[in-house]
Every structure is written in C-alpha cells, then in structure tokens.
Design a protein around this motif. Structure first.
Motif, PDB file in Angstrom:
ATOM      1  N   VAL A  65      38.644  38.630  47.294  1.00 24.48           N
ATOM      2  CA  VAL A  65      38.178  38.415  45.924  1.00 24.48           C
ATOM      3  C   VAL A  65      36.657  38.275  45.905  1.00 24.48           C
ATOM      4  O   VAL A  65      35.962  38.919  45.111  1.00 24.48           O
ATOM      5  N   ARG A 278      38.184  35.196  40.197  1.00 20.97           N
ATOM      6  CA  ARG A 278      39.093  36.154  39.551  1.00 20.97           C
ATOM      7  C   ARG A 278      38.846  36.194  38.044  1.00 20.97           C
ATOM      8  O   ARG A 278      38.856  37.271  37.432  1.00 20.97           O
ATOM      9  N   ASP A 282      37.787  39.460  36.005  1.00 17.19           N
ATOM     10  CA  ASP A 282      38.617  39.960  34.908  1.00 17.19           C
ATOM     11  C   ASP A 282      37.785  40.175  33.638  1.00 17.19           C
ATOM     12  O   ASP A 282      37.989  41.153  32.907  1.00 17.19           O
TER      13      ASP A 282
END
Length: 390
Positions: A65, A278, A282
């Motif tokens: 990530v 994350r 997004d």
C-alpha cells in the motif's frame, strides 16, 4: 473529484469545529478509527500476539500500500512510530566523519537540526547551510556551488512547518547526485496533502508521519529507503526484528528497509496507518492536493484583506500550510482566541525553524492548515474570526 458530503460524514469532528490543524495532528476518518479501536478490542479478547497473527496478511499488505502511495518497491518501505524515528534511523545510518559535509537548507526543522549538529560535534563533519532564493525556497544554483566530493548528505525539508513553501526536491536530488551525495527528504508535512513519490522526486530516503495530512493515528511513521541507497547506509539501531542472531558472536541484518524497524510496535496503530493510506489512495492524491490548494488559497486571500494581518508564507509553490501574524498580537494569544470561537489552529515559533525565522525577523506565526474535509464556508468563518480580533 472528492465528495464533500462523504468525507465530512467520515469525519465527525469536521462539523463540530472549524478544524485547521492538519499540519499538527489531523482528524482521522472513520475507517482509521474503526481499525484502531477494533484491533484493540480484539487484543483484549484474545491477546496481542494472537490478534497480530490474525492480521498478518493485512500487515504484510501494508508495505505494498505504501509502495503504491510513495512510488517505491515494497522492500523499500519500513514502518516506525513517528516521522522523527524514521528520520533519525536513516540519518544515523549515513556514514559520516571528519572532512565530510552535510548540507541543510534555511528552513531546516529543529527536530532535524538538533541531531545533525549534535552528531557533527561528536564526529567532526561540517554542517553548511544552503541559501534560499528570492522567493524563499532553496537556491538550487547556490546548492550546486556548494556541492563537491566532501558532501555526503543533503537534508531537505519538503514542506517546512512555518511558511507554506514546497521545496523543489527533484532539482535538489538531481544536483546532489552529480557528486554522489545522498538526499534525505523530510516529508513530514507533505505526505498526504501532496504527491510524494520517490520515483518521481528522485530522492534516496523519505521520512514521514501518519498523524498529519495522511490522517492516520499518532505514534505512526514511515520510512522509504531506495534500493540504490541501501548499500551505502550502515544501520545501527537494530534488534531481533532488524536482524538475526545466527551464532554465539555473529548476526545477520535484514537486507530490505525493514532493517530500520524494531520488534515492538502498536499493531492497532499500524493497521490504522495502512487504512489511512488506503483512504488517501481511494480519494486520489491529485484530487486531495487540488482540494487542499483550493482551501489554502481561499484562506490566504481572505486573510490578506484583513487590516493588521500579514500572511507570512514564502515560496514559488505553496502547500496547504498558511501562516500569518496579527499586528500587536502574540501568536499564542491569537490561537487561544480562535479556539474560543471553535476555530482550531496552532502556532510555530523561532525554535522550530531558527535559520529561516531569524532571516525573516519573525519570532512566531499563527498556523492554519485546512484539509479537504474543511468546507469553503468554514474557511470564510475562520477569516471572520481573525478579522473580529482587531
């Protein structure tokens, strides 16, 4: 395009007050809060070690990530408990001795300057300050004149704590690499509000925090050490996570960036940090940067219209940090008065960026840092409160 209704619904505190301190410690979104609190509850049910094993795959995935977020490979990513820990671990691993030089800029942060000067006193290298140019960012041409084979490290603050500036990291890295110097980028105030990618900026090492613009938990940090620099570093702060005791008097250290990690960590906070990354991915880092820039520009424009207020930001490219002074008012008193009107801001003082503040003749500033969850109307409200101080 960021949906303001969604991000504000994810951020309960965004409606309660005008929150303008993401450069200090931002408001975590619900997914981050849920990860941290949920894992702590799980630890209470089954114990910390078992709970960590349950989330082993998620913890491992976190390296990927952050590799995606920061333009690196997963094996170039390490997790720590703060930006300070990340920076110190990397700096301590740079071999330095008499005759060597470390270059810093005029906006060097106090938390970096202290260990640099302390170590210079101990081992005998020279610390040289690179001048700023006419707009306040590092003067790349002056940097080139200082670069030679003696320079082993350039310490560069990407976005300083006290004045809106974004330094030209790519240009600094290109110049430094011509003489073989390493570049350590302090991205504490840029990761989460701006694109911070090792592959695009060309720097060798990046240190950053989770609690500011990335909106992660306190007590979290990240370090990127690029493969091309790894062999030149000598990690010293190691334990049984960083290496292995393979014989009675023999150890083998890890070959990836996790050599900079330590065994003990808050698993709940790390899961929250990964959730924050994350969340940012997004939404899209470019979209976040555009929203932050819009809020900061609106705030600066409004403050410039207030009599007695002087915006103190410098640089050709500006970050989401907005700093100002109010004529005849102490910055701390201004901060406290803002708080009484539900506007959350903070201050920055001489000891944080001594060279720059001394050069500009400023003892302290009020600092506001609007994130994308702050509405334009809230920005205007903050300006109204400042105007009412007079």
């Amino acid at each position: 395009m960021i949906d303001p209704a969604v991000v504000r619904a994810d951020t309960p505190g965004a409606s309660a007050k005008v929150f303008l301190d993401s450069a200090g410690s931002s408001l975590p979104p619900r997914p981050v809060l849920d990860e941290v609190v949920g894992h702590l509850r799980r630890e209470a049910e089954i114990g910390g070690y078992v709970a960590a094993r349950e989330r082993a795959d998620d913890l491992e995935a976190g390296y990927g990530v952050f590799a995606s977020l920061m333009g690196a490979h997963p094996d170039e990513v390490a997790f720590t408990d703060s930006a300070t820990r990340s920076w110190l671990a990397a700096f301590d691993a740079v071999p330095l001795g008499p005759g060597d030089r470390v270059l810093v800029t005029e906006v060097e942060y106090g938390g970096n300057a202290i260990p640099i000067l302390h170590r210079a006193r101990e081992v005998g290298f020279e610390v040289v300050t690179v001048p700023s140019d006419a707009v306040g960012q590092v003067d790349v041409e002056a940097l080139r004149e200082l670069l030679d084979e003696r320079v082993k490290l350039v310490s560069l603050v990407h976005a300083p704590t006290n004045g809106g500036l974004v330094n030209p990291a790519r240009e600094v890295a290109s110049a430094a690499h011509e003489v073989g110097a390493l570049v350590l980028l302090d991205a504490c105030q840029s990761l989460g509000q701006l694109p911070v990618r090792a592959d695009e900026l060309g720097v060798d090492i990046i240190s950053a925090t989770g609690r500011k613009w990335l909106r992660g938990p306190r007590g979290t940090g990240v370090l990127v050490v690029r493969r091309s620099a790894a062999d030149r570093l000598r990690p010293r702060l190691v334990d049984l996570h960083s290496g292995e005791w393979v014989g009675p008097d023999e150890v083998e250290l890890r070959e990836d960036a996790r050599v900079y990690e330590l065994w003990e960590t808050s698993v709940a906070d790390r899961l929250g940090l990964i959730a924050a990354a994350r969340y940012a991915l997004d939404l899209g880092i470019d979209a976040i940067a555009a929203e932050v820039r819009s809020r900061a520009e609106r705030l600066r424009a409004g403050l410039r219209e207030v009599p007695g207020v002087e915006v103190r930001d410098i640089g050709a490219r500006l970050s989401g940090i907005v700093t100002f002074t109010v004529e005849g008012r102490d910055p701390v008193a201004v901060r406290d008065e803002l708080a009484r009107h539900d506007v959350v801001a903070t201050t920055s003082h001489l000891t944080s960026t001594r060279i720059d503040m001394t050069r500009r003749g400023v003892e302290g500033v009020v600092r506001m840092s609007p994130h994308y969850f702050v509405s334009p109307e809230q920005v205007d409200r903050a300006v109204e409160v400042v105007a009412a101080l007079g």
